[in-house]
Design an enzyme around this catalytic site. Structure first.
Site: not given
Lengths: 294, 294, 294, 294
Positions: C199, C224-227
């Protein structure tokens, strides 16, 4: 030739270095190394000085003589003999690489510690430890006997006069009471690059996430599991080709080194607690030199 | 808020830190960072202090006020404004990665330098340099015109008021006279891990020897080719699978970084000459922070 | 001399290498580099081979000729010309170091890419980009215009024939639809050592936690953010003395390098998706060599 | 489940991989890892394959069955059982850290070796070695008895069936005859980043030169002192503040690791001699995994 060091923490203000260095000079001390840090965020000041007492002043005299001058600064300070070896209890479960490493570094005088006892909840390393003429204490821990087991551990610590407990891959969780009692005096090695992969099986977690570097973290133990102030960390490269079992093996080297560097910094009085974080000053000249060849 | 720093060298003796820190405190200065080194082998003492002049004392007043006290210590010292940008001339031949890197770091204020001119014996980078509003000087060098070419170079240095020359993969050898004249003020990057692979074609030499890491070295230029005091070095892993051309490419990153770190240390007054070697103190808090985002 | 490569994935079984290498030999191809990986956990097999078509066979002929033999193995494969430059759109917000780095590497041919356009939600880098004769598109993104803005982005991608989008510190979150549409074709750089500090403001998070190394992570973008699957990571040492602003500066170098290494691996067809993870094979001989000096 | 590997060297030509992989498939072998290298400079081809003999073929059968097919390629090859532990004699003088490290890695099965004897020209490590149930041979070496001493060493090697000699900081120079006799079967660790600082006292040499990184090099021993083919190297950062004695201590960790990595590569048949250089392939999946916890 004696070698002393002084550690100081207080609120940041003008004139601290002047007061301290003038005091040391007046007592015949020659400053040979100095590090300081002003934390703008917290307003705290941290300093460590190595010095040679060229005219023979004692630690006690130095300590007593500073009491009055230190007060207006709200200063906490300590004078230490850099030659004195800190008494250490090492705790270990079934992975023995950190124990092996600490035993070796202690034996050759690369780490200025005296290992006064090894505590384990298993019997695996009894022979190795005893053959180095260090007492080995097997203290099994179960859900039921936890308070008694911790009492036994504490009594080993007290009986040996240990100043520091090193958790060298000790897999039992210490109670809150124990953590508080020994606050700032227990160093752990966690086999991940914290804050990633807390808790159990960090190498498996790392493998599942597909990271390209694994790591290890040495930190002071607090009652908050894997959340204590970090002293030292490092990483090592892995590839898709390696299994979690490979990670365990590759991680051994980095764990042992990170832990020994953290213990080195701690016993050389280079680590200061700063809230939930640490200040770690660089090692002074000669601080890494060992006493023996092997 | 102004930020000053003080650099000191003198023979090692008791009382230096006390004298200096008392002087600074008396002038309303709050020391925020301090590093020192006692070289036991040479008996030389080196110190660098960052401080905030909280009551508005000027650099000139600080400088003049210390003259008498410094004499008995045989002290060489300098007060510096940490905000002032050092004027730098960059010299380059045909490999442009270090130039590109320095231009970028200068542009975003990651390196506190003002590039007042770029000199090259080729025309390749004229457009790149000029588009950043920096004067570009093409000074060809041949066996015959070497003295005249160096005179031209020196006149660029003098006209711009440059305090430092950075050889960013400049492949002409400077004359002894030039090296002496600018002693301690010329920084070079050599594309090997010195003292290995001096002279021409170090990557080819490294490939032939079969080393498993290649490196780069930034050093002050002396009349002894590739023998000047080393400021910074680093290495990068290579494998049997890589060709000398791969080395050239892999080396670019490490060269650019080693050179920029050396320049960073120099312009922050963190580098001291100590015979044929250097003392390089760690960067003070905030010293890496850039002025702009990109 | 042409240089081709072949990428293969299929369920692991006996005889794959034999079939492929016999096919290549029969078509006059000399294998010069080969990497493979059997994932015991998933039963998937991955292979990449570099080869020289010594008798002039074409990519199309190679591709068509393998269709029937590949079927029984359930094989997905691709033949690629190692000389062809992949078309890339770079997206950037206000931090320009990764953009600067990619532009430079592309210009000297250290990365075999053709940057066919740069998209930004700010105007900062228009001049830099245009001066390299690359079209610059400023596409502002607000809560209200997000779908239209993404449509504009996609139309740049389609008009330029871009095969890859590189998010070089682009700070807007892409929609799920966009992520799905360009699955496996968007590479991001996140300025932390994931999975730590996802984040916003990872350097501030890292500073607060007191870690001793900071890092950067390049990964494929998923909804999926940063995943997304991690391609490359690296770390750099920090100390208590450094501020979050220092971290930002120190992080620049590691971000730019991690991102360029990830792009290098991707465009050389060395990266394979393996569930939520990647297989990244080592670079073949000569793969790092640049076309130009600077 | 058995695990075999195959090593191949021959002049580079088309069809090698096809022939080998077809042969293995025909014999029921499933290739699980493969590395190859074409040296364009020398025209030599090197390959290593790990495979599982799924239908029970023996090493002997595999070996014999390839003889005829290998001939036209001018191929040298070997089939190996990846489970078999290589027999190793370790030689040491007075610095014991590499010995300690090798003993530990051997004990936990992190290195697949059986240490069949330790030879030293000093008595220091007799107890340590004997307590691990390994025979210890003290063979003093003087100018006068050198031939007899080497004969004794060779007889230990022959009596134990040792396949590899590891010089773990053994400070006596072996004779040319010995080097030739055991060519490619003696691995040394030199405590510098070769080719810098050959010969005696490399840490002192490094300190005098003022390098910013020190290193260690593991290489095959040839009659040319410190000039043998390099297997592995690494470096560690030092500063002006550290003494030559600090270097000795800091160097210990990197020496022990570099040596163990070199031995790991050698016993896993990942190292190939290529003139004065080596080809070192990456470790296959699971190759680092240890047998025991500690």
């Amino acid at each position: 030739m004696s070698k002393y060091c002084l550690t100081v923490t207080c609120p940041s203000t003008r004139g601290i270095v002047a007061m301290i260095s003038t005091y040391l000079a007046a007592n015949g001390c020659n400053i040979t190394d100095s590090s300081q840090f002003d934390d703008l965020a917290t307003g705290r000041f941290f300093m460590r000085m190595s010095f040679v007492p060229e005219t023979g002043v004692t630690l006690e005299a130095l300590n007593d003589g500073l009491i009055d001058a230190a007060k207006p600064f709200g200063m906490t300070y300590g004078f230490h003999d850099e030659r004195r070896k800190e008494k250490v209890v090492v705790m270990v479960s079934r992975f023995g690489h950190c124990l092996n490493d600490l035993l070796y570094r202690s034996r050759i005088g690369a780490l200025p510690i005296e290992i006064v006892g090894v505590i384990s909840n298993h019997m695996d390393y009894q022979k190795v430890v005893v053959n180095q003429d260090i007492p080995f204490h097997c203290i099994k821990v179960t859900k039921e006997n936890k308070p008694q087991a911790e009492a036994q551990i504490l009594s080993v610590v007290e009986d040996t006069g240990a100043e520091l407990i090193v958790l060298a891959r000790y897999m039992q969780i210490l109670s809150d009471a124990m953590c508080r009692k020994m606050s700032g005096r227990i160093i752990n090695i966690h086999h991940s690059f914290l804050p990633s992969f807390k808790g159990a099986n960090p190498y498996k977690q790392a493998h599942e996430r597909g990271v390209k570097l694994i790591g290890a973290t040495s930190h002071y133990v607090t009652s908050d599991l894997d959340e204590g102030p970090i002293i030292e960390q490092d990483t090592v490269r892995v590839t898709h080709a390696q299994s979690p079992e490979d990670y365990v093996s590759l991680g051994r080297d980095v764990e042992a080194q990170v832990l020994s560097r953290a213990v080195h910094a701690h016993v050389h009085k280079r680590v200061f607690l700063n809230g939930d974080k640490t200040v770690v000053f660089p090692a002074a000249a000669g601080a890494f030199a060992s006493e023996r060849m092997g």
